[in-house]
Design a protein around this motif. Structure first.
Motif, mmCIF file in Angstrom:
data_model
loop_
_atom_site.group_PDB
_atom_site.id
_atom_site.type_symbol
_atom_site.label_atom_id
_atom_site.label_comp_id
_atom_site.label_asym_id
_atom_site.label_seq_id
_atom_site.Cartn_x
_atom_site.Cartn_y
_atom_site.Cartn_z
ATOM 1 N N ASP A 50 6.800 0.950 2.011
ATOM 2 C CA ASP A 50 7.828 1.706 2.732
ATOM 3 C C ASP A 50 7.663 2.118 4.215
ATOM 4 N N GLY A 51 6.436 2.292 4.191
ATOM 5 C CA GLY A 51 6.211 2.775 5.696
ATOM 6 C C GLY A 51 5.992 4.131 5.622
ATOM 7 N N LEU A 52 6.392 4.798 4.990
ATOM 8 C CA LEU A 52 5.836 6.392 4.714
ATOM 9 C C LEU A 52 4.772 6.772 5.610
ATOM 10 N N LEU A 53 3.891 6.381 5.093
ATOM 11 C CA LEU A 53 2.591 6.150 5.789
ATOM 12 C C LEU A 53 1.950 5.705 6.708
ATOM 13 N N ARG A 54 2.319 6.163 7.881
ATOM 14 C CA ARG A 54 1.795 5.348 8.859
ATOM 15 C C ARG A 54 -0.181 5.047 8.861
ATOM 16 N N GLU A 55 -0.466 6.124 8.606
ATOM 17 C CA GLU A 55 -2.130 5.668 8.545
ATOM 18 C C GLU A 55 -2.871 4.644 7.555
ATOM 19 N N PHE A 56 -1.528 4.745 6.790
ATOM 20 C CA PHE A 56 -2.561 3.110 5.931
ATOM 21 C C PHE A 56 -1.767 1.635 5.638
ATOM 22 N N ASP A 57 -1.061 1.466 7.269
ATOM 23 C CA ASP A 57 -0.391 0.712 7.450
ATOM 24 C C ASP A 57 -1.355 -0.592 7.438
ATOM 25 N N PRO A 58 -2.578 0.304 7.661
ATOM 26 C CA PRO A 58 -3.504 -1.771 7.464
ATOM 27 C C PRO A 58 -3.823 -1.761 6.345
ATOM 28 N N LEU A 59 -3.897 -0.897 5.108
ATOM 29 C CA LEU A 59 -3.581 -1.556 4.096
ATOM 30 C C LEU A 59 -2.738 -2.208 3.468
ATOM 31 N N VAL A 60 -1.285 -2.377 3.858
ATOM 32 C CA VAL A 60 -0.673 -3.784 3.817
ATOM 33 C C VAL A 60 -0.843 -5.260 4.412
ATOM 34 N N GLY A 61 -0.707 -5.904 3.346
ATOM 35 C CA GLY A 61 -0.632 -7.764 3.639
ATOM 36 C C GLY A 61 0.169 -7.850 3.824
ATOM 37 N N GLU A 62 -0.718 -9.111 5.010
ATOM 38 C CA GLU A 62 0.810 -10.176 5.463
ATOM 39 C C GLU A 62 1.860 -10.456 4.467
ATOM 40 N N ASP A 63 1.644 -10.403 3.259
ATOM 41 C CA ASP A 63 2.607 -10.912 1.939
ATOM 42 C C ASP A 63 3.153 -9.567 1.632
ATOM 43 N N GLY A 64 3.030 -8.370 2.469
ATOM 44 C CA GLY A 64 3.543 -7.083 1.615
ATOM 45 C C GLY A 64 3.478 -6.494 0.624
ATOM 46 N N THR A 65 2.156 -6.550 -0.138
ATOM 47 C CA THR A 65 1.305 -6.249 -1.511
ATOM 48 C C THR A 65 0.446 -5.550 -0.660
ATOM 49 N N VAL A 66 0.392 -4.422 -1.096
ATOM 50 C CA VAL A 66 -0.918 -3.035 -0.559
ATOM 51 C C VAL A 66 -1.920 -3.319 -1.433
ATOM 52 N N ASP A 67 -3.204 -2.895 -0.388
ATOM 53 C CA ASP A 67 -4.964 -3.064 -0.848
ATOM 54 C C ASP A 67 -5.120 -1.762 -1.342
ATOM 55 N N LEU A 68 -4.336 -1.596 -2.200
ATOM 56 C CA LEU A 68 -4.559 -0.186 -3.004
ATOM 57 C C LEU A 68 -4.406 -0.090 -4.836
ATOM 58 N N VAL A 69 -5.362 0.439 -5.272
ATOM 59 C CA VAL A 69 -5.562 0.110 -6.631
ATOM 60 C C VAL A 69 -5.197 1.776 -6.744
ATOM 61 N N CYS A 70 -4.345 1.161 -8.220
ATOM 62 C CA CYS A 70 -3.163 2.527 -8.743
ATOM 63 C C CYS A 70 -3.457 1.414 -10.673
ATOM 64 N N ASP A 71 -4.052 2.257 -11.040
ATOM 65 C CA ASP A 71 -4.706 2.166 -12.289
ATOM 66 C C ASP A 71 -3.790 3.203 -13.074
ATOM 67 N N PRO A 72 -3.219 3.065 -13.759
ATOM 68 C CA PRO A 72 -3.096 4.393 -14.708
ATOM 69 C C PRO A 72 -4.008 5.033 -15.971
ATOM 70 N N GLY A 73 -4.525 4.417 -15.992
ATOM 71 C CA GLY A 73 -6.034 4.368 -17.175
ATOM 72 C C GLY A 73 -7.280 5.437 -16.362
ATOM 73 N N THR A 74 -7.063 4.508 -15.223
ATOM 74 C CA THR A 74 -8.037 5.841 -14.466
ATOM 75 C C THR A 74 -7.384 6.849 -13.097
ATOM 76 N N GLU A 75 -6.532 7.317 -12.920
ATOM 77 C CA GLU A 75 -5.137 8.113 -12.916
ATOM 78 C C GLU A 75 -5.170 9.223 -13.639
ATOM 79 N N ILE A 76 -4.671 10.703 -12.926
ATOM 80 C CA ILE A 76 -3.869 11.296 -13.651
ATOM 81 C C ILE A 76 -2.746 11.788 -14.568
ATOM 82 N N PRO A 77 -1.905 11.549 -15.334
ATOM 83 C CA PRO A 77 -0.190 11.184 -15.039
ATOM 84 C C PRO A 77 0.412 12.230 -14.731
ATOM 85 N N LEU A 78 1.502 12.121 -14.000
ATOM 86 C CA LEU A 78 1.749 12.668 -13.904
ATOM 87 C C LEU A 78 3.254 14.027 -14.523
ATOM 88 N N GLU A 79 3.002 15.299 -14.971
ATOM 89 C CA GLU A 79 3.666 16.050 -16.211
ATOM 90 C C GLU A 79 4.042 16.797 -15.477
#
Length: 89
Positions: A30-59
């Protein structure tokens, strides 16, 4: 942001635990974290791993929420105890 993250998962949003990674990835898209703009590909995907198995879920109140439950509680401004869970079904 939570709605767009849940929408991107489709029907899996009911089963996937909400994590900070989902929200961060959506914020980058959404462009809210401008310092991470280089992680957004031309197709709009974000090169950022989001694996619920390795992250702490929100509680909230010692209970893990799925993305759909998080969205439901935010969207309707309900108390967490009012949100229907998959376990209660």
């Amino acid at each position: 942001m939570a709605k767009r993250a849940a929408d991107s998962l489709g029907s899996r949003a009911d089963d996937v635990s909400a994590t900070r990674g989902h929200l961060v990835r959506q914020a980058v898209q959404d462009g809210l974290l401008r310092e991470f703009d280089p992680l957004v590909g031309e197709d709009g995907t974000v090169d950022l791993v989001c694996d619920p198995g390795t992250e702490i879920p929100l509680e909230f109140e010692n209970r893990t929420l799925s993305l759909a439950e998080l969205l439901d509680s935010l969207q309707y401004n309900r108390n967490l105890s009012d949100v229907k869970t998959a376990d209660a079904a």
